[in-house]
Every structure is written in C-alpha cells, then in structure tokens.
Enzyme design. Sequence first.
Site, mmCIF file in Angstrom:
data_model
loop_
_atom_site.group_PDB
_atom_site.id
_atom_site.type_symbol
_atom_site.label_atom_id
_atom_site.label_comp_id
_atom_site.label_asym_id
_atom_site.label_seq_id
_atom_site.Cartn_x
_atom_site.Cartn_y
_atom_site.Cartn_z
ATOM 1 N N ASN A 26 -50.685 -122.825 -15.369
ATOM 2 C CA ASN A 26 -50.414 -123.016 -16.789
ATOM 3 C C ASN A 26 -50.020 -121.683 -17.471
ATOM 4 O OD1 ASN A 26 -50.680 -124.079 -19.710
ATOM 5 N ND2 ASN A 26 -50.774 -125.874 -18.372
ATOM 6 N N ARG A 27 -50.141 -121.635 -18.781
ATOM 7 C CA ARG A 27 -49.492 -120.543 -19.535
ATOM 8 C C ARG A 27 -50.416 -119.369 -19.850
ATOM 9 N NH1 ARG A 27 -47.454 -125.360 -20.745
ATOM 10 N NH2 ARG A 27 -45.166 -125.509 -20.709
ATOM 11 N N GLN A 59 -55.766 -130.309 -16.454
ATOM 12 C CA GLN A 59 -54.572 -130.465 -17.280
ATOM 13 C C GLN A 59 -54.043 -131.870 -17.023
ATOM 14 O OE1 GLN A 59 -53.496 -127.903 -19.235
ATOM 15 N NE2 GLN A 59 -51.635 -128.817 -20.054
ATOM 16 N N GLU A 110 -54.240 -131.694 -13.007
ATOM 17 C CA GLU A 110 -54.294 -130.353 -12.397
ATOM 18 C C GLU A 110 -55.656 -129.747 -12.705
ATOM 19 O OE1 GLU A 110 -50.599 -128.265 -13.860
ATOM 20 O OE2 GLU A 110 -50.287 -130.294 -14.594
ATOM 21 N N TYR A 134 -47.584 -134.907 -8.792
ATOM 22 C CA TYR A 134 -47.333 -135.980 -9.762
ATOM 23 C C TYR A 134 -47.655 -137.296 -9.062
ATOM 24 C CZ TYR A 134 -44.328 -132.903 -12.663
ATOM 25 O OH TYR A 134 -43.821 -131.902 -13.451
ATOM 26 N N HIS A 146 -50.109 -129.204 -8.235
ATOM 27 C CA HIS A 146 -49.320 -129.824 -9.312
ATOM 28 C C HIS A 146 -48.738 -131.186 -8.900
ATOM 29 C CE1 HIS A 146 -46.651 -130.103 -12.748
ATOM 30 N NE2 HIS A 146 -47.111 -128.957 -13.220
ATOM 31 N N ASP A 151 -50.238 -133.274 -22.762
ATOM 32 C CA ASP A 151 -49.996 -132.103 -21.911
ATOM 33 C C ASP A 151 -51.078 -131.096 -22.283
ATOM 34 O OD1 ASP A 151 -49.060 -130.118 -20.318
ATOM 35 O OD2 ASP A 151 -47.115 -129.871 -21.319
ATOM 36 N N HIS A 183 -47.313 -120.882 -14.796
ATOM 37 C CA HIS A 183 -47.574 -121.145 -13.373
ATOM 38 C C HIS A 183 -47.286 -119.948 -12.457
ATOM 39 C CE1 HIS A 183 -48.489 -125.156 -14.485
ATOM 40 N NE2 HIS A 183 -47.285 -125.672 -14.468
#
Length: 406
Positions: free
Chosen positions: A136-137, A343, A371, A239, A237, A309, A162
Amino acid sequence: MRQPQQDFIEITIMFFLINLMEILFTHKTMKQLNIKQILMIAALIILSGCNQEVNEDYMIKKENFGEQDGKEVFLISLVNNEGNVVKLTNYGATVVWLEVPDKNGEKDNITFGYETLEAYLNGDPYFGSVVGRYANRIADGKFTLDGKEYNLAINNPPNTLHGGPGGWHSRVWDTEIIENNDEVPIIRFSYLSPDMEEGYPGEVRAEVQYSWTDDNELIIEYKCTSDKKTVLNITNHAYFNLKGAGNGDILGHELMIAASKFTPVDENLIPTGELKPVEGTPFDFTSPHIIGERIDDDYDQLKLGRGYDHNFVLDNKTEPDAMVYEPESGRLIEMTTDQPGVQFYCGNFLDGLEKGHGGMVYAYRGGLCLETQHYPDSPNQPDFPSTVLEPGKPFESRTVYKFSVK
Ligand code: GAL
C-alpha cells in the site's frame, strides 16, 4: 506425489503377496506355516498400513515459464488429493491460478492471472503477486527513521505504492520445493533485497512459503530479516471472483470482516490517522453484507476510495477474520491472519481492458482483494502499530485462505 520409497513399498508388497498366494494355494493352516511365512504375513499387514499414509495423488509439477533478469522463471503446479489446483510462479512470488469446485462440483479458476510470463511483464503488476517492501501507500514517498529522511520511488503520484515500480512483485525469487513424507509440500520463494532498493534502507532477506492442503487451504507464510533498521509491510495481492475469474463483477458477493474499525483516507488514499468505528456506516461488515448493497451510498469515504479500498482494523479475536461467499456458485473463502489489518479492495481501478487466462476479461470491480497487512503509511503515523524491522528480530506472519462451498 510419487515418492521413491513408495515404489519400494509397493514392490515389497507385491513380493509378499506372491508368497501369500503360495501359502493359500497349498491350503496350509496357521499351524503348518513356518516362521518365515508368519513374518511375511505380519510385514504385509504393517506395510499396507504405511502405504496408506503417503499422499497418493498429490502432484507437483515444475515447468519453465521463461527467463527474466538472467534468471529462470518457473510455473509450479500443485494438485492436492482432491484434484484442486494452485499454480505459482517465482516471478513476483505470484499465485497464477486457483481452481476449486462450486456447489455442483464444477471446477473453475477463481483468481486473476496470465498464461505467459510476457503477459505478466506487460500486464497489471499486482495480479496475485507478493507486494513489498511496503504494501500500500507511503505518503509523498517519504519517511523518517532515527532522524534520517528516506526518499522512495514515487509510482502513484504523489505517493509510493506497493514498494515502488521495482517492488518485490517484479522480482524473480529463488525457488525451493520442500517435500516431507506425509506432510503437505511447501514452495519456498526467497529474495534478497539490496540495501536502498527503491530507496529503503537495509538488505532484507524475504521468504514467502506457500502450501496447498488437501482441505483446500492456501497457507502463506512470510519471514523477513534485515541487516539494518528499516520498515516493512508484506502481503499477497490476489484478486478473487468466486463465480470464476472473468465472470463479471463481485458486487453480488457477500462479505464479512471481523473489524470494528477502519482507517479513513484522504483524497490521495492516505490514512488520516483516525481509527473510525464502522458501526452505522457502509463499512460495517461485522455481519455479512452484499458488497454492492451500500457501495453507492452517499458516504465520503466511499467517494474518496471510489468504492471500497480501505484498511480494516481487524479485531483479531475470532476466526476467521474475514469471509467471502458467492450465492450462485456456493463458493466460500474463510480468511485467517495474524496481521492487524486487511485492505479490502474491490477492483475500483480495474478498467476492464485486462485479459487473463483463456482471454477472460477482468472487469471493473471484477475481483476483490483481501490483503492482510499493517496499516498503510504506518512509517508516517506514530499511532499505528509499528512497521519498523530491526536487525536480529525477524518479521514472521501467516495468512490462510480456506476455500469450500455451502
Ligand atoms: C490495492 C490498493 C489500490 C490499488 C491496487 C492496485 O492494494 O489499495 O488502491 O492501488 O492495490 O491497483
């Protein structure tokens, strides 16, 4: 999984069986058997017991998947005793394929992935990959550690996302297949991340171990050590779309997250620092809700996130920590982790242009991610659980995704 000792056991059993037949055909009673023959019968009984313990049908296949950065890339297929398949690659320590049955026994792949290494290199960087060093950020791509400011590669302006453009999702990891008798095999990917890679201090040795059990559990274990003080947040990550990857969106999936709080974000998706109670908001998934039910509510956090998100602050009190159920297929995921957050991202940035396995289109909101992680931007948020990794104190963590039907 065929073991050499299994062949030996089977040949030995054949030998004993031939002898047994001889005994039977000559109509000997127990009293007439000599000591050698009695021992043979006893050994036969013991050996047939041993043989049953070996995983008869578990299969592992390791194939060449190409070459990148001068290293061989593999595609590893794991077929459990139920015939369900997980495929992994050491490019990004990635989950490529995950095939499980629906309630009618029909099998389908339920995770996003590509068929070739080339497609991974040119496609979405995060389909099923491991993300690090920092998932993440991190705000403005900067953080300070022991009074020193570190500047990271910015790949999601104004932030780093990431681990940066050359994060661990894009590295070729070393591969080991660890097989122990009667135990589920482990695929261990390891990567040595050099000091100052993407701007992060410390040489970090990262290990990610996958196992795929006969109970359809994908177990992911992480272990990281550093030679200098640094920050770390590692996750996978993947999906998921329980209708089958590429079969429309996930808005009809039902979700439970055992999280009484979440971390609201600003317009750059950086946490504000608040831990906000979910109660009375569209973020309350403490009891199961359909994902699409409240996604368009007039609620600022849904607007800022373009949908869900967000990092959910896990209560970490009950298992599983999260559950996803899709009524049409009956497929269910139970996710359990030791991490403080997850997440929940529902594919709001997917543009419907990516095509994966079999040319299937991965639609806008066509997959969801859970996540497991520390909270985003923790290096700049003194009140969040620490993501500092100290030399000599390894980071270890475990997440399990269990697949079933109901
Ligand atoms: C998620 C993140 C999203 C988006 C996505 C990758 O982990 O929360 O905002 O960046 O990765 O497309």
